[in-house]
Design a protein around this motif. Structure first.
Motif, PDB file in Angstrom:
ATOM      1  N   GLU A 177       0.798  -1.250   0.000  1.00  0.00           N
ATOM      2  CA  GLU A 177       0.000   0.000   0.000  1.00  0.00           C
ATOM      3  C   GLU A 177       0.823   1.289   0.000  1.00  0.00           C
ATOM      4  OE1 GLU A 177      -3.791   0.221   2.043  1.00  0.00           O
ATOM      5  OE2 GLU A 177      -3.770  -1.953   2.346  1.00  0.00           O
ATOM      6  N   LYS A 178       1.740   1.448   0.981  1.00  0.00           N
ATOM      7  CA  LYS A 178       2.511   2.702   1.039  1.00  0.00           C
ATOM      8  C   LYS A 178       4.001   2.368   1.030  1.00  0.00           C
ATOM      9  CE  LYS A 178       1.192   5.271   4.533  1.00  0.00           C
ATOM     10  NZ  LYS A 178       0.541   5.786   5.757  1.00  0.00           N
ATOM     11  N   ILE A 179       4.682   2.737  -0.032  1.00  0.00           N
ATOM     12  CA  ILE A 179       6.099   2.362  -0.142  1.00  0.00           C
ATOM     13  C   ILE A 179       6.954   3.553  -0.585  1.00  0.00           C
ATOM     14  CG2 ILE A 179       5.646  -0.076  -0.622  1.00  0.00           C
ATOM     15  CD1 ILE A 179       5.986   0.513  -3.584  1.00  0.00           C
ATOM     16  N   TYR A 180       8.261   3.426  -0.332  1.00  0.00           N
ATOM     17  CA  TYR A 180       9.198   4.454  -0.795  1.00  0.00           C
ATOM     18  C   TYR A 180      10.539   3.786  -1.045  1.00  0.00           C
ATOM     19  CZ  TYR A 180      12.208   4.469   3.276  1.00  0.00           C
ATOM     20  OH  TYR A 180      13.125   4.097   4.222  1.00  0.00           O
ATOM     21  N   ASP A 181      11.418   4.522  -1.683  1.00  0.00           N
ATOM     22  CA  ASP A 181      12.751   3.988  -1.947  1.00  0.00           C
ATOM     23  C   ASP A 181      13.662   5.092  -2.461  1.00  0.00           C
ATOM     24  OD1 ASP A 181      14.636   1.787  -2.363  1.00  0.00           O
ATOM     25  OD2 ASP A 181      14.434   2.245  -4.474  1.00  0.00           O
ATOM     26  N   MET A 182      14.945   4.856  -2.355  1.00  0.00           N
ATOM     27  CA  MET A 182      15.911   5.726  -3.020  1.00  0.00           C
ATOM     28  C   MET A 182      16.824   4.812  -3.787  1.00  0.00           C
ATOM     29  SD  MET A 182      17.359   8.745  -0.669  1.00  0.00           S
ATOM     30  CE  MET A 182      16.470   8.095   0.719  1.00  0.00           C
ATOM     31  N   SER A 183      16.959   5.020  -5.069  1.00  0.00           N
ATOM     32  CA  SER A 183      17.841   4.110  -5.803  1.00  0.00           C
ATOM     33  C   SER A 183      18.501   4.806  -6.979  1.00  0.00           C
ATOM     34  CB  SER A 183      17.073   2.861  -6.238  1.00  0.00           C
ATOM     35  OG  SER A 183      15.887   3.206  -6.879  1.00  0.00           O
TER      36      SER A 183
END
Ligand code: 4AD
Ligand code: MG
Length: 431
Positions: free
Chosen positions: A196-202
């Motif tokens: 449902e609620k996700i984030y990332d740095m890539s």
């Protein structure tokens, strides 16, 4: 064993015996005295060595050049004339390595500094930027985690483009070819139906064929995606995130901002201000009516237009509803007016322009297939992505923040290249 402390800790102590170690930032001397400004990761401090205390070592001390590494023990005291207000009168020095002539002096041009990037990282400018960058990255994690988002990592080798074929890097993959990630988005869209609620740095790759102060070919994108979220909500999350990042930098990096000569009052304003949201339509009106720019509806905003808009509001501004015809295949047309897409960019003032891009995601497979074909893409390659629209599809939205764009703006840099340790651009992939 000697207990070494950082230069910053030594200065906090103010007086008494200290042991510090680091690299020589500046040096000057006579045959009686040697002044060393010592640098470590925390700060710089002046150290003074009197020949009479070091008669046996003097020949070596005399050879110490910039960037030589040393350990110094002595007595610290306040001294208004010293560069950081303190001086260590040395009683013992251990020379770790006498540096060769350091190949960075004043007035090196940008190209030569680029060649010596591995050494230039030691400059106070780069050290300050890298510390601020670390705060920015930490703030992004904290922002999302404290709001219940799960970190989700995408693959970097990807079988298709997501942001347009013209900026894609192709790489040999065994006997076939794949592409380097232009965005995590398509994969994030699968994960939101689970998390449902996700984030990332890539790491993100774009074969940008333009040499600008705002484009890298390898950069870090901080992205989020959320199920059930619509455009009006996702733009507010983006504003909160940017304000939070600035608040964290102000909390942790005032000294670094000062070294960089950044206007701290202005950042304090950005950290609290309300950021307006306007529609592309209104932006076009503003450009044409107030700034007499003769800008045609339907064109994408270029740097000069973005700059005008953000400088008009003097704070970051969110522009929504760009023309559908110029937007990526996954940005849906607005049901009220199909000419406008449910998307947004956030534009930073002071000439930094687009720092965030995002949208609601199309749920209309037929329309996406049509738009991919128009872009010379084979919709069959996206069949897994279209599956997501078949099994319990729900509205969802997301955006990406250009980490280096934000660092560049917060630090007030002339070029985005200094917002990352080893910049990759069309004309540089070394060192
Ligand atoms: O606007 P972009 O292309 O959006 C996307 O890729 C979406 N798929 C993101 C999403 O919705 N999850 O890129 C997002 C941001 C831009 O606003 C900009 O800040 C930064 O990434 N960016 C770059 N930064 C440095 N160099 C480049 N070549 C960049 N291209 C984009
Ligand atoms: Mg964009």
């Amino acid at each position: 064993m000697t207990k070494f402390i950082s230069i910053k800790e030594a200065m906090k102590k103010k007086e008494g015996k200290v042991a510090v170690r680091g690299w020589i930032y500046r040096e000057r001397g006579s045959n009686k005295l040697k002044f060393i400004v010592l640098r470590d990761s925390s700060d710089i401090i002046q150290c003074v060595l009197e020949r009479e205390k070091f008669e046996k070592q003097w020949a070596d001390i005399d050879k110490l050049k910039v960037e030589s590494s040393v350990e110094i023990e002595g007595t610290i005291k306040e001294d208004k004339r010293a560069p950081t207000g303190f001086e260590i009168s040395a009683e013992k020095i251990t020379i770790i390595q006498i540096s060769e002539e350091f190949p960075i002096q004043k007035d090196l041009n940008e190209e030569l500094l680029g060649d010596r990037r591995h050494l230039w990282l030691r400059s106070r400018k780069m050290t300050s930027i890298l510390k601020i960058r670390s705060t920015v990255v930490g703030a992004i994690h904290e922002f999302f985690r404290s709001r219940g988002y799960v970190e989700f990592d995408p693959p970097i080798f990807q079988p298709t483009q997501s942001e347009g074929g013209s900026t894609i890097f192709e790489v040999k993959y065994f006997d076939s070819k794949v592409y380097l990630s232009q965005s995590w988005q398509l994969y994030a869209e699968s994960a939101v139906f689970a998390l449902e609620k996700i984030y990332d740095m890539s790491p993100t790759f774009r074969a940008e064929k333009s040499k600008t102060s705002r484009h890298l070919s390898e950069f870090w994108m901080a992205e989020m995606e959320a199920a059930w979220m619509k455009l009006d909500e996702v733009t507010e999350v983006a504003k909160d995130e940017i304000r939070f990042i600035i608040q964290e930098v102000l909390k942790k990096n005032k000294e670094e901002l000062e070294i960089l000569g950044r206007d701290i009052k202005l950042l304090e304003h950005y950290a609290k201000a309300k950021y307006p949201t306007i529609k592309y339509d209104e932006a076009v009106k503003l450009l044409n009516e107030k700034y007499k720019m003769n800008f045609a509806w339907g064109e994408d905003l270029r740097t000069i237009e973005e700059e005008k808009i953000a400088n008009h509001f003097k704070v970051p501004v969110v522009v929504t509803h760009y023309p559908t015809q110029i937007m990526g295949f996954y940005k849906p047309a607005s049901p009220e007016n199909p000419k406008e897409a449910l998307c947004f960019d956030m534009l930073a003032p002071e000439g930094y322009c687009e720092i965030v891009g995002g949208s609601e995601r199309s749920l209309d497979v037929k329309d996406m297939e049509k738009r991919l074909k128009a872009d010379n893409e084979n919709p069959k390659n996206y069949s897994w992505y279209f599956d997501l629209r078949k099994y319990g599809s729900v509205p969802h939205s997301g955006y990406g923040v250009g980490v280096e764009r934000v660092v560049s703006w917060i630090c007030g840099l002339d070029s985005i290249k200094d917002a990352i340790a080893f910049p990759r651009t069309m004309t540089r992939v070394t060192p």
